[in-house]
Design a protein around this motif. Sequence first.
Motif, PDB file in Angstrom:
ATOM      1  N   PHE A 270       0.812  -1.225   0.000  1.00 42.04           N
ATOM      2  CA  PHE A 270       0.000   0.000   0.000  1.00 42.04           C
ATOM      3  C   PHE A 270       0.842   1.271   0.000  1.00 42.04           C
ATOM      4  O   PHE A 270       0.459   2.265  -0.595  1.00 42.04           O
ATOM      5  CB  PHE A 270      -0.890   0.046   1.248  1.00 42.04           C
ATOM      6  CG  PHE A 270      -1.993  -0.961   1.291  1.00 42.04           C
ATOM      7  CD1 PHE A 270      -2.345  -1.719   0.184  1.00 42.04           C
ATOM      8  CD2 PHE A 270      -2.705  -1.161   2.475  1.00 42.04           C
ATOM      9  CE1 PHE A 270      -3.377  -2.653   0.244  1.00 42.04           C
ATOM     10  CE2 PHE A 270      -3.741  -2.083   2.544  1.00 42.04           C
ATOM     11  CZ  PHE A 270      -4.071  -2.827   1.428  1.00 42.04           C
ATOM     12  N   MET A 271       1.950   1.251   0.757  1.00 43.12           N
ATOM     13  CA  MET A 271       2.762   2.434   1.033  1.00 43.12           C
ATOM     14  C   MET A 271       1.957   3.476   1.820  1.00 43.12           C
ATOM     15  O   MET A 271       0.753   3.359   1.961  1.00 43.12           O
ATOM     16  CB  MET A 271       3.356   3.026  -0.236  1.00 43.12           C
ATOM     17  CG  MET A 271       4.275   2.052  -0.970  1.00 43.12           C
ATOM     18  SD  MET A 271       5.632   1.423   0.040  1.00 43.12           S
ATOM     19  CE  MET A 271       6.738   2.824   0.071  1.00 43.12           C
ATOM     20  N   ASP A 272       2.656   4.443   2.389  1.00 43.72           N
ATOM     21  CA  ASP A 272       1.972   5.470   3.173  1.00 43.72           C
ATOM     22  C   ASP A 272       2.828   6.727   3.184  1.00 43.72           C
ATOM     23  O   ASP A 272       3.926   6.768   2.608  1.00 43.72           O
ATOM     24  CB  ASP A 272       1.645   4.982   4.588  1.00 43.72           C
ATOM     25  CG  ASP A 272       2.841   4.438   5.359  1.00 43.72           C
ATOM     26  OD1 ASP A 272       3.965   4.942   5.139  1.00 43.72           O
ATOM     27  OD2 ASP A 272       2.661   3.528   6.190  1.00 43.72           O
ATOM     28  N   ALA A 273       2.326   7.771   3.842  1.00 40.84           N
ATOM     29  CA  ALA A 273       3.025   9.055   3.839  1.00 40.84           C
ATOM     30  C   ALA A 273       4.355   8.967   4.567  1.00 40.84           C
ATOM     31  O   ALA A 273       5.312   9.667   4.204  1.00 40.84           O
ATOM     32  CB  ALA A 273       2.139  10.122   4.467  1.00 40.84           C
ATOM     33  N   ASP A 274       4.441   8.132   5.603  1.00 39.45           N
ATOM     34  CA  ASP A 274       5.701   8.017   6.319  1.00 39.45           C
ATOM     35  C   ASP A 274       6.783   7.431   5.428  1.00 39.45           C
ATOM     36  O   ASP A 274       7.911   7.930   5.388  1.00 39.45           O
ATOM     37  CB  ASP A 274       5.516   7.160   7.569  1.00 39.45           C
ATOM     38  CG  ASP A 274       6.736   7.234   8.477  1.00 39.45           C
ATOM     39  OD1 ASP A 274       6.961   8.297   9.067  1.00 39.45           O
ATOM     40  OD2 ASP A 274       7.466   6.245   8.571  1.00 39.45           O
ATOM     41  N   TYR A 275       6.460   6.373   4.696  1.00 39.84           N
ATOM     42  CA  TYR A 275       7.439   5.804   3.769  1.00 39.84           C
ATOM     43  C   TYR A 275       7.782   6.777   2.648  1.00 39.84           C
ATOM     44  O   TYR A 275       8.877   6.743   2.092  1.00 39.84           O
ATOM     45  CB  TYR A 275       6.936   4.476   3.199  1.00 39.84           C
ATOM     46  CG  TYR A 275       7.372   3.286   4.019  1.00 39.84           C
ATOM     47  CD1 TYR A 275       8.713   2.935   4.119  1.00 39.84           C
ATOM     48  CD2 TYR A 275       6.459   2.515   4.712  1.00 39.84           C
ATOM     49  CE1 TYR A 275       9.125   1.862   4.874  1.00 39.84           C
ATOM     50  CE2 TYR A 275       6.851   1.425   5.478  1.00 39.84           C
ATOM     51  CZ  TYR A 275       8.197   1.102   5.549  1.00 39.84           C
ATOM     52  OH  TYR A 275       8.607   0.036   6.312  1.00 39.84           O
ATOM     53  N   ALA A 276       6.843   7.662   2.298  1.00 40.78           N
ATOM     54  CA  ALA A 276       7.126   8.661   1.263  1.00 40.78           C
ATOM     55  C   ALA A 276       8.239   9.602   1.691  1.00 40.78           C
ATOM     56  O   ALA A 276       8.885  10.234   0.847  1.00 40.78           O
ATOM     57  CB  ALA A 276       5.860   9.461   0.950  1.00 40.78           C
ATOM     58  N   GLY A 277       8.495   9.700   3.007  1.00 36.78           N
ATOM     59  CA  GLY A 277       9.561  10.552   3.501  1.00 36.78           C
ATOM     60  C   GLY A 277      10.943   9.949   3.372  1.00 36.78           C
ATOM     61  O   GLY A 277      11.945  10.642   3.579  1.00 36.78           O
ATOM     62  N   ASN A 278      11.037   8.664   3.046  1.00 39.38           N
ATOM     63  CA  ASN A 278      12.332   8.014   2.869  1.00 39.38           C
ATOM     64  C   ASN A 278      12.938   8.356   1.517  1.00 39.38           C
ATOM     65  O   ASN A 278      12.233   8.374   0.497  1.00 39.38           O
ATOM     66  CB  ASN A 278      12.192   6.496   2.951  1.00 39.38           C
ATOM     67  CG  ASN A 278      12.065   5.982   4.372  1.00 39.38           C
ATOM     68  OD1 ASN A 278      12.024   6.758   5.322  1.00 39.38           O
ATOM     69  ND2 ASN A 278      11.987   4.670   4.515  1.00 39.38           N
ATOM     70  N   ASP A 279      14.244   8.574   1.484  1.00 36.36           N
ATOM     71  CA  ASP A 279      14.940   8.657   0.204  1.00 36.36           C
ATOM     72  C   ASP A 279      14.878   7.300  -0.478  1.00 36.36           C
ATOM     73  O   ASP A 279      14.914   6.251   0.187  1.00 36.36           O
ATOM     74  CB  ASP A 279      16.408   9.027   0.412  1.00 36.36           C
ATOM     75  CG  ASP A 279      16.597  10.432   0.937  1.00 36.36           C
ATOM     76  OD1 ASP A 279      15.650  11.240   0.822  1.00 36.36           O
ATOM     77  OD2 ASP A 279      17.693  10.714   1.474  1.00 36.36           O
TER      78      ASP A 279
END
Length: 401
Positions: A270-279
């Motif tokens: 699914f992914m989420d906003a927190d993972y979106a913060g990872n390079d």
Amino acid sequence: MSAARPPEGARTAGEAEGFPMYAAARTGDAVADIDTPALVLDLDAMERNIARMAAFARQHGVRWRPHAKMHKCAVLALRLVAAGAVGACVQKTAEAEALAAAGVQDLYISNEVVAPAKLARVALLARSLQQRGGRLAIAVDSPEGVDRLAAALAGAQDAIDVFVEIDVGQGRCGLPPGPEAVQLARRIGAAPQLRFAGLQAYHGKAQHLRSAEDRRAAMAAVLLLVRDQLDAFAEAGLAVPLVTGAGTGSMAHEAGSGIYGELQAGSFLFMDADYAGNDTDPAQPVFEHALFVKSQVISRNARHAVCDAGHKSHAIDSGLPLVHRPEGGAPWRYANGGDEHGVLHADDGQPLPALGQAVWLIPGHCDPTVNLHDTLVGVRGGLLQGRVEELLRVDARGALA
């Protein structure tokens, strides 16, 4: 929680008493007609994520056992198995029971269970799965935990797989790497109802280190610990059948280590906003956002707009959601509006959304967000022109015990 309609055929007490049954969507509905707030799954994006994960595991010659604590849905667990996963991980006995009841055959409780009542359920579930040709495994991190598990399984015809959990940096469950883990494996092997299956070695904190270099450094330390632990087992003359662990943020390191044989990454789906913060890390696939909370603007003034999705629609433990604009344009900024509302701001002179306009939110943390909803509304064809293809029950919603 969302009041999305259960899958077709399900009824509520209210309907039985003559009250109309609320529904966020029906199969065949246009995406524009999904009522709000609703948890929406972009099936096309999810399937691309599955294909990328399956290809990654094949490339590295490792098994993958996605963590179902994230999606809590038996249909999705079975879909992942059909794509090549060996089974599912869960964290709770109740999650395992819910997924097993819906047909998932190979389950690993990657957590410690010590309460007698829960261990009785573990024994019952293990027997039920074995009778169906399935399998249950579990983690331990203490001699007492081993003894309690063995006692609960006394008289069982078949042994169950037991992993020794070592703490490689999470600072939560697990023995410190060293001789205690070897002694615990011997204790498992001495119980006829138990079978030593290997090591559970997961570093959850490493998943959300923002830079790829920081994640690489953290996992290099983990790999040293695991190698030392394997050396200790070898010196004791004990074979370690499998090392299992890894998450979506670090899995390139476990997969390429030559040490880990199984990946437990789950959020890739699914992914989420927190993972979106990872390079991004060029060593592993780039996964797409597939999970969204659809909301709409219910109030608007010159300063801000208000949408109908607050904390009851999405978890905030990893921060507030991001606003996704499938139609393009600068995203609005989501601010805390309380339980039922989100406050939207436009930066740099951008216009605010209109009254009634759909607003798509990427949750900060997918796992607890899913746990707030009964149903995932699966759409095909995108968030603008797509249609509802299926309604997916969150089978293990609220399965906390």
